[in-house]
Design a protein around this motif. Structure first.
Motif, PDB file in Angstrom:
ATOM      1  N   ALA A   1       0.831  -1.206   0.000  1.00 47.52           N
ATOM      2  CA  ALA A   1       0.000   0.000   0.000  1.00 47.52           C
ATOM      3  C   ALA A   1       0.868   1.259   0.000  1.00 47.52           C
ATOM      4  CB  ALA A   1      -0.923  -0.005   1.217  1.00 47.52           C
ATOM      5  N   PHE A   2       1.947   1.239   0.772  1.00 41.10           N
ATOM      6  CA  PHE A   2       2.841   2.394   0.814  1.00 41.10           C
ATOM      7  C   PHE A   2       3.507   2.614  -0.538  1.00 41.10           C
ATOM      8  CE2 PHE A   2       7.265   3.902   1.526  1.00 41.10           C
ATOM      9  CZ  PHE A   2       6.957   5.219   1.831  1.00 41.10           C
ATOM     10  N   TRP A   3       3.983   1.548  -1.132  1.00 41.59           N
ATOM     11  CA  TRP A   3       4.652   1.679  -2.424  1.00 41.59           C
ATOM     12  C   TRP A   3       3.701   2.219  -3.494  1.00 41.59           C
ATOM     13  CZ3 TRP A   3       6.776  -3.967  -1.822  1.00 41.59           C
ATOM     14  CH2 TRP A   3       7.835  -3.949  -0.895  1.00 41.59           C
ATOM     15  N   LYS A   4       2.445   1.817  -3.437  1.00 42.34           N
ATOM     16  CA  LYS A   4       1.464   2.242  -4.442  1.00 42.34           C
ATOM     17  C   LYS A   4       0.811   3.585  -4.102  1.00 42.34           C
ATOM     18  CE  LYS A   4       0.236  -2.504  -5.714  1.00 42.34           C
ATOM     19  NZ  LYS A   4      -0.836  -3.542  -5.689  1.00 42.34           N
ATOM     20  N   GLY A   5       1.066   4.086  -2.888  1.00 43.59           N
ATOM     21  CA  GLY A   5       0.418   5.311  -2.464  1.00 43.59           C
ATOM     22  C   GLY A   5      -1.047   5.103  -2.121  1.00 43.59           C
ATOM     23  N   ASP A   6      -1.374   3.896  -1.663  1.00 41.22           N
ATOM     24  CA  ASP A   6      -2.757   3.532  -1.330  1.00 41.22           C
ATOM     25  C   ASP A   6      -3.066   3.979   0.101  1.00 41.22           C
ATOM     26  OD1 ASP A   6      -5.200   2.380  -0.790  1.00 41.22           O
ATOM     27  OD2 ASP A   6      -4.619   0.334  -1.367  1.00 41.22           O
ATOM     28  N   ARG A   7      -3.508   5.216   0.243  1.00 43.43           N
ATOM     29  CA  ARG A   7      -3.759   5.775   1.566  1.00 43.43           C
ATOM     30  C   ARG A   7      -4.930   5.106   2.280  1.00 43.43           C
ATOM     31  NH1 ARG A   7      -1.928   9.727  -1.796  1.00 43.43           N
ATOM     32  NH2 ARG A   7      -0.432  11.273  -0.977  1.00 43.43           N
ATOM     33  N   GLU A   8      -5.917   4.663   1.536  1.00 45.22           N
ATOM     34  CA  GLU A   8      -7.096   4.055   2.148  1.00 45.22           C
ATOM     35  C   GLU A   8      -6.732   2.769   2.882  1.00 45.22           C
ATOM     36  OE1 GLU A   8     -10.782   3.577   3.557  1.00 45.22           O
ATOM     37  OE2 GLU A   8     -10.025   5.333   2.482  1.00 45.22           O
ATOM     38  N   THR A   9      -5.913   1.925   2.245  1.00 39.88           N
ATOM     39  CA  THR A   9      -5.490   0.692   2.907  1.00 39.88           C
ATOM     40  C   THR A   9      -4.628   1.001   4.122  1.00 39.88           C
ATOM     41  OG1 THR A   9      -5.599  -0.608   0.867  1.00 39.88           O
ATOM     42  CG2 THR A   9      -4.210  -1.474   2.620  1.00 39.88           C
ATOM     43  N   LEU A  10      -3.725   1.968   3.998  1.00 33.61           N
ATOM     44  CA  LEU A  10      -2.884   2.353   5.129  1.00 33.61           C
ATOM     45  C   LEU A  10      -3.741   2.838   6.294  1.00 33.61           C
ATOM     46  CD1 LEU A  10      -0.012   4.246   3.265  1.00 33.61           C
ATOM     47  CD2 LEU A  10       0.115   1.983   4.336  1.00 33.61           C
ATOM     48  N   HIS A  11      -4.807   3.565   5.992  1.00 33.12           N
ATOM     49  CA  HIS A  11      -5.701   4.068   7.032  1.00 33.12           C
ATOM     50  C   HIS A  11      -6.319   2.915   7.822  1.00 33.12           C
ATOM     51  CE1 HIS A  11      -8.607   6.706   8.992  1.00 33.12           C
ATOM     52  NE2 HIS A  11      -9.540   5.837   8.669  1.00 33.12           N
ATOM     53  N   GLN A  12      -6.589   1.797   7.173  1.00 36.61           N
ATOM     54  CA  GLN A  12      -7.216   0.658   7.847  1.00 36.61           C
ATOM     55  C   GLN A  12      -6.252  -0.068   8.775  1.00 36.61           C
ATOM     56  OE1 GLN A  12      -9.575  -1.901   5.155  1.00 36.61           O
ATOM     57  NE2 GLN A  12      -9.338  -0.297   3.617  1.00 36.61           N
TER      58      GLN A  12
ATOM     59  N   VAL B   1       1.520   6.711  12.652  1.00 40.82           N
ATOM     60  CA  VAL B   1       2.169   5.950  11.583  1.00 40.82           C
ATOM     61  C   VAL B   1       1.576   6.336  10.232  1.00 40.82           C
ATOM     62  CG1 VAL B   1       2.580   3.643  10.640  1.00 40.82           C
ATOM     63  CG2 VAL B   1       2.774   4.036  13.099  1.00 40.82           C
ATOM     64  N   LEU B   2       0.254   6.498  10.203  1.00 44.29           N
ATOM     65  CA  LEU B   2      -0.406   6.902   8.961  1.00 44.29           C
ATOM     66  C   LEU B   2       0.132   8.246   8.478  1.00 44.29           C
ATOM     67  CD1 LEU B   2      -2.624   6.504   6.817  1.00 44.29           C
ATOM     68  CD2 LEU B   2      -4.210   7.654   8.384  1.00 44.29           C
ATOM     69  N   ALA B   3       0.295   9.197   9.396  1.00 47.09           N
ATOM     70  CA  ALA B   3       0.804  10.521   9.027  1.00 47.09           C
ATOM     71  C   ALA B   3       2.212  10.428   8.449  1.00 47.09           C
ATOM     72  CB  ALA B   3       0.796  11.444  10.248  1.00 47.09           C
ATOM     73  N   ALA B   4       3.050   9.557   9.029  1.00 41.85           N
ATOM     74  CA  ALA B   4       4.415   9.399   8.525  1.00 41.85           C
ATOM     75  C   ALA B   4       4.413   8.801   7.123  1.00 41.85           C
ATOM     76  CB  ALA B   4       5.220   8.510   9.481  1.00 41.85           C
ATOM     77  N   PHE B   5       3.583   7.778   6.916  1.00 42.17           N
ATOM     78  CA  PHE B   5       3.485   7.169   5.593  1.00 42.17           C
ATOM     79  C   PHE B   5       2.972   8.184   4.570  1.00 42.17           C
ATOM     80  CE2 PHE B   5       3.138   2.706   7.490  1.00 42.17           C
ATOM     81  CZ  PHE B   5       4.375   2.316   6.998  1.00 42.17           C
ATOM     82  N   GLU B   6       1.931   8.914   4.930  1.00 43.65           N
ATOM     83  CA  GLU B   6       1.341   9.878   3.996  1.00 43.65           C
ATOM     84  C   GLU B   6       2.310  11.005   3.664  1.00 43.65           C
ATOM     85  OE1 GLU B   6      -3.452   9.585   4.487  1.00 43.65           O
ATOM     86  OE2 GLU B   6      -2.391  10.907   5.888  1.00 43.65           O
TER      87      GLU B   6
ATOM     88  N   LEU C   1       7.335   4.158  -7.239  1.00 45.03           N
ATOM     89  CA  LEU C   1       8.079   2.969  -6.836  1.00 45.03           C
ATOM     90  C   LEU C   1       7.537   1.732  -7.538  1.00 45.03           C
ATOM     91  CD1 LEU C   1       8.300   3.563  -2.963  1.00 45.03           C
ATOM     92  CD2 LEU C   1       9.941   4.245  -4.730  1.00 45.03           C
ATOM     93  N   SER C   2       8.457   0.902  -7.990  1.00 40.09           N
ATOM     94  CA  SER C   2       8.086  -0.407  -8.549  1.00 40.09           C
ATOM     95  C   SER C   2       8.768  -1.467  -7.690  1.00 40.09           C
ATOM     96  CB  SER C   2       8.525  -0.522 -10.019  1.00 40.09           C
ATOM     97  OG  SER C   2       7.894   0.449 -10.816  1.00 40.09           O
ATOM     98  N   ASN C   3       8.340  -1.549  -6.445  1.00 38.69           N
ATOM     99  CA  ASN C   3       8.972  -2.450  -5.483  1.00 38.69           C
ATOM    100  C   ASN C   3       8.255  -3.792  -5.421  1.00 38.69           C
ATOM    101  OD1 ASN C   3      10.431  -0.161  -5.034  1.00 38.69           O
ATOM    102  ND2 ASN C   3      10.039  -0.042  -2.838  1.00 38.69           N
ATOM    103  N   ARG C   4       8.997  -4.791  -4.970  1.00 40.06           N
ATOM    104  CA  ARG C   4       8.408  -6.126  -4.848  1.00 40.06           C
ATOM    105  C   ARG C   4       8.962  -6.803  -3.605  1.00 40.06           C
ATOM    106  NH1 ARG C   4      10.072 -11.197  -6.955  1.00 40.06           N
ATOM    107  NH2 ARG C   4      11.764 -10.134  -8.079  1.00 40.06           N
ATOM    108  N   LEU C   5       8.063  -7.323  -2.775  1.00 37.96           N
ATOM    109  CA  LEU C   5       8.477  -8.104  -1.607  1.00 37.96           C
ATOM    110  C   LEU C   5       8.769  -9.519  -2.088  1.00 37.96           C
ATOM    111  CD1 LEU C   5       8.867  -8.443   1.456  1.00 37.96           C
ATOM    112  CD2 LEU C   5       6.414  -8.906   1.628  1.00 37.96           C
TER     113      LEU C   5
END
Length: 217
Positions: A103-114, A120-125, A138-142
């Protein structure tokens, strides 16, 4: 109308995934059962075997997922919430780790909010905002999670705090606004170590754990 239906289906799928990752209550346990992931199915555990100290029960196989300094705190947590299961929590924490990173790599704020508390959410955002302002993506892969070890357990009043040490291999690429690679490589995975702390109010009807702190080792 079709777009609304598709968005509703995506939201429902995310909610179901989150619910499966960080636990659910079946209505049969006296307290909430924490996290587990097994193809979005929650697996019930057998009752924990009695330990030598009946006030601080242990669970079969728990030692392999818990650092020695954290075992006293774990016994205190199990004494406070006998429905807690170490194996299920670690499994859920591993899944949450992957979902939050994605979610962080994709900029998916909604998932991060959940998944995350306000700090932590503020730091990610903030990091996402800086990345987007620079026109980077980012084109990251775990690649894999090599280990997830409970590093610390604390019970402070009715709040349980569990720190998990993750060791993982991540392949990372940073692109500029034109899509040109400006950093990283998908061919060379980098080993990272993080300690993430999850929290839950043991009195709450909400069975979910939230990410409240992240530290890079």
């Amino acid at each position: 109308m079709t777009t609304i239906v598709v968005l509703a289906m995506i939201f429902a799928l995310l909610a179901l995934r989150l619910y499966a990752v960080l636990g659910r209550r079946t209505g049969q346990e006296p307290r909430q059962l924490p996290a587990t992931i097994d193809d979005a199915k929650v697996v019930q555990r057998a009752p924990a075997k009695p330990a030598t100290d009946s006030r601080a029960p242990t669970q079969p196989g728990a030692e392999s997922a818990v650092a020695i300094p954290a075992q006293a705190g774990l016994r205190a947590l199990i004494a406070a919430d006998r429905s807690f299961d170490v194996t299920q929590f670690v499994s859920g924490a591993r899944s949450a780790y992957g979902m939050i990173l994605e979610a962080f790599w994709k900029g998916d704020r909604e998932t991060l909010h959940q998944f995350c508390d306000a700090d932590v959410l503020a730091a990610f955002e903030s990091a996402i905002d800086e990345r987007e302002a620079a026109g980077h993506s980012l084109s990251n892969r775990l690649v894999r999670i090599d280990s997830a070890l409970i590093d610390d357990v604390r019970v402070e009043g009715s709040t349980a705090l569990i720190s998990v040490r993750f060791s993982a291999d991540i392949a990372a690429i940073t692109r500029d606004k034109d899509g040109t690679i400006i950093g990283g490589s998908m061919d060379d995975a980098v080993t990272t170590q993080d300690i993430w702390t999850f929290s839950r109010d043991l009195r709450s009807r909400d069975p979910n754990w939230q990410l409240v702190e992240t530290d890079e080792v």
